[in-house]
Enzyme design. Structure first.
Site, PDB file in Angstrom:
ATOM      1  N   HIS A   1       0.841  -1.203   0.000  1.00 50.89           N
ATOM      2  CA  HIS A   1       0.000   0.000   0.000  1.00 50.89           C
ATOM      3  C   HIS A   1       0.880   1.258   0.000  1.00 50.89           C
ATOM      4  CE1 HIS A   1      -4.303  -0.066  -0.053  1.00 50.89           C
ATOM      5  NE2 HIS A   1      -4.425   0.991   0.732  1.00 50.89           N
TER       6      HIS A   1
ATOM      7  N   ASP B   1      -3.085   7.482  -1.788  1.00 49.75           N
ATOM      8  CA  ASP B   1      -4.334   7.235  -2.513  1.00 49.75           C
ATOM      9  C   ASP B   1      -3.979   6.597  -3.854  1.00 49.75           C
ATOM     10  OD1 ASP B   1      -7.021   7.222  -3.119  1.00 49.75           O
ATOM     11  OD2 ASP B   1      -7.062   9.295  -3.843  1.00 49.75           O
ATOM     12  N   GLY B   2      -4.917   5.817  -4.392  1.00 47.76           N
ATOM     13  CA  GLY B   2      -4.718   5.226  -5.709  1.00 47.76           C
ATOM     14  C   GLY B   2      -4.097   3.851  -5.703  1.00 47.76           C
TER      15      GLY B   2
ATOM     16  N   GLY C   1      -5.400   0.792  -5.066  1.00 48.20           N
ATOM     17  CA  GLY C   1      -6.192  -0.225  -5.751  1.00 48.20           C
ATOM     18  C   GLY C   1      -6.120  -0.079  -7.254  1.00 48.20           C
TER      19      GLY C   1
ATOM     20  N   MET D   1      -3.795   1.452  -9.008  1.00 50.88           N
ATOM     21  CA  MET D   1      -2.435   1.140  -9.437  1.00 50.88           C
ATOM     22  C   MET D   1      -2.210  -0.368  -9.497  1.00 50.88           C
ATOM     23  SD  MET D   1      -0.328   3.577 -10.312  1.00 50.88           S
ATOM     24  CE  MET D   1       1.195   2.670 -10.066  1.00 50.88           C
ATOM     25  N   SER D   2      -2.756  -1.107  -8.544  1.00 54.30           N
ATOM     26  CA  SER D   2      -2.566  -2.560  -8.544  1.00 54.30           C
ATOM     27  C   SER D   2      -3.195  -3.189  -9.776  1.00 54.30           C
ATOM     28  CB  SER D   2      -3.154  -3.179  -7.266  1.00 54.30           C
ATOM     29  OG  SER D   2      -4.572  -3.204  -7.292  1.00 54.30           O
ATOM     30  N   ARG D   3      -4.342  -2.665 -10.196  1.00 57.60           N
ATOM     31  CA  ARG D   3      -5.011  -3.239 -11.368  1.00 57.60           C
ATOM     32  C   ARG D   3      -4.301  -2.839 -12.661  1.00 57.60           C
ATOM     33  NH1 ARG D   3      -8.945  -2.436  -7.492  1.00 57.60           N
ATOM     34  NH2 ARG D   3      -9.478  -0.295  -8.080  1.00 57.60           N
TER      35      ARG D   3
ATOM     36  N   TYR E   1     -12.919 -10.743  -4.207  1.00 57.89           N
ATOM     37  CA  TYR E   1     -11.639 -10.037  -4.359  1.00 57.89           C
ATOM     38  C   TYR E   1     -11.117  -9.586  -3.000  1.00 57.89           C
ATOM     39  CZ  TYR E   1      -8.643  -6.061  -5.892  1.00 57.89           C
ATOM     40  OH  TYR E   1      -7.624  -5.163  -6.092  1.00 57.89           O
ATOM     41  N   TYR E   2     -11.954  -8.912  -2.238  1.00 58.89           N
ATOM     42  CA  TYR E   2     -11.539  -8.415  -0.926  1.00 58.89           C
ATOM     43  C   TYR E   2     -11.338  -9.560   0.073  1.00 58.89           C
ATOM     44  CZ  TYR E   2     -12.344  -3.577  -2.334  1.00 58.89           C
ATOM     45  OH  TYR E   2     -12.267  -2.364  -2.950  1.00 58.89           O
TER      46      TYR E   2
END
Length: 351
Positions: free
Chosen positions: A197, A201-202, A204, A206-208, A239-240
């Site tokens: 992490h 911010d961003g 999630g 960025m991970s995708r 997913y979570y």
């Protein structure tokens, strides 16, 4: 400090279920290898739809959205963003385009990740774009009823740059060795990135984007035609849940990658299956669009948004689908539910 054991992924045992999914993905990938030669016009539409769906879904997962009309205009670069949400959508669009066009030349490195993050927030007034977090943060899951819980406490901010550098280096070394199936390495990299992490911010989104990039680079370019982000949005709870399950013991290097990797493989397999279903050569083109709309509504067993229908019927243009959809509504074969950006369509079973 957290270590990234990409030699064996914390003694990962590839289960029969995972092995079967990897095999099925490989088989479908082989069958679709020459897909570009089948129907270029249809594929161009699939690419267009996938970009819109990916931009929409990845942002919607984080509670960022705009109207369908504005979304299309933004993705096609026919308008400028009008608010913060549209600014973030525009940033995602640009990074997505960069990956689609230049993936072969983008190294997996800390500088790449910082550059992508900077571009993600380029349209906003935020000052943290392109900078790792300077305060410790938490990974919080928010549920549909408005409640939330702390899913995971990532590593502190002061060691984040070192962790990202180690992650990228260990991942690339493992890819070069190819001792572990490359799909599993891609999934593990995405999971570890989320667990670090690294940004305020961003993370999630960025991970995708990194998921798409790493898949492209190991030869699985399915995200060009089918929106992986859309499939994740549809299975957001799983997913979570799998992220949470694989997080247990992460800081102590004892976590199991299995829950998340099993989910990851399911998403990639579904993407390849959807592509195989949509790229049925010439016989699909002979079926009237009305019949295809009705068939899509029957087979999905749920109301569908217009953008979903366009994605399911790539051999016809959006204008044609909209025209025939309106005709079906007038003929009372189909009815609308909801309104505005929530409008969806279902079969009229009362007729």
């Amino acid at each position: 400090m957290k270590e990234f054991d990409y030699e064996n992924l914390n003694n990962l045992i590839i289960t029969p279920e995972m092995a079967k999914k990897i095999g099925q993905i490989g088989e479908l990938r082989g069958q679709l290898k020459n897909i570009q030669q089948q129907n270029p016009t249809m594929l161009d539409r699939l690419i267009e739809v996938a970009k819109i769906q990916s931009t929409d879904s990845s942002n919607r997962i984080e509670g960022i959205y705009t109207s369908n009309t504005r979304l299309r205009q933004l993705v096609e670069k026919k308008t400028m963003p009008h608010n913060r949400s549209e600014e973030e959508i525009s940033g995602y669009r640009d990074v997505l385009d960069l990956i689609h066009q230049q993936y072969a030349y983008i190294p997996i490195s800390d500088s790449t990740i910082l550059t992508m993050h900077k571009r993600l927030f380029e349209f906003t007034a935020s000052t943290w774009g392109g900078h790792f977090k300077d305060i410790d943060n938490q990974i919080i899951t928010t549920f549909a009823d408005g409640t939330s819980e702390v899913r995971f406490n990532p590593a502190p901010a002061f060691i984040t740059p070192t962790l990202i550098d180690n992650l990228c280096n260990n991942y690339q070394k493992a890819v070069d060795k190819e001792e572990i199936p490359l799909l599993l390495l891609s999934g593990a990299f995405v999971f570890d990135f989320v667990s670090i992490h690294p940004f305020r911010d961003g993370n999630g989104r960025m991970s995708r984007l990194l998921m798409l990039l790493t898949l492209y680079q190991i030869g699985y370019g399915i995200g060009c035609y089918i929106s992986i982000e859309s499939l994740i949005e549809k299975t957001k709870t799983n997913y979570y849940d799998t992220l949470k399950d694989s997080s247990v013991g992460w800081n102590e290097n004892t976590n199991s990658y299995t829950p998340f990797l099993n989910y990851f493989l399911s998403v990639i397999l579904q993407a390849y299956r959807e592509l195989a279903q949509r790229v049925k050569p010439d016989e699909t083109c002979k079926v009237p669009v009305k019949a295809l709309i009705l068939d899509a509504l029957r087979s999905e067993l749920k109301p569908l948004a217009k953008r979903e229908l366009v994605g399911l019927i790539p051999n016809y243009s959006q204008i044609t689908i909209e025209r025939e959809l309106n005709a079906l509504i007038k003929e009372q074969e189909v009815e609308k539910v909801g309104g505005g950006r929530s409008t969806k369509y279902i079969l009229n079973n009362k007729k």
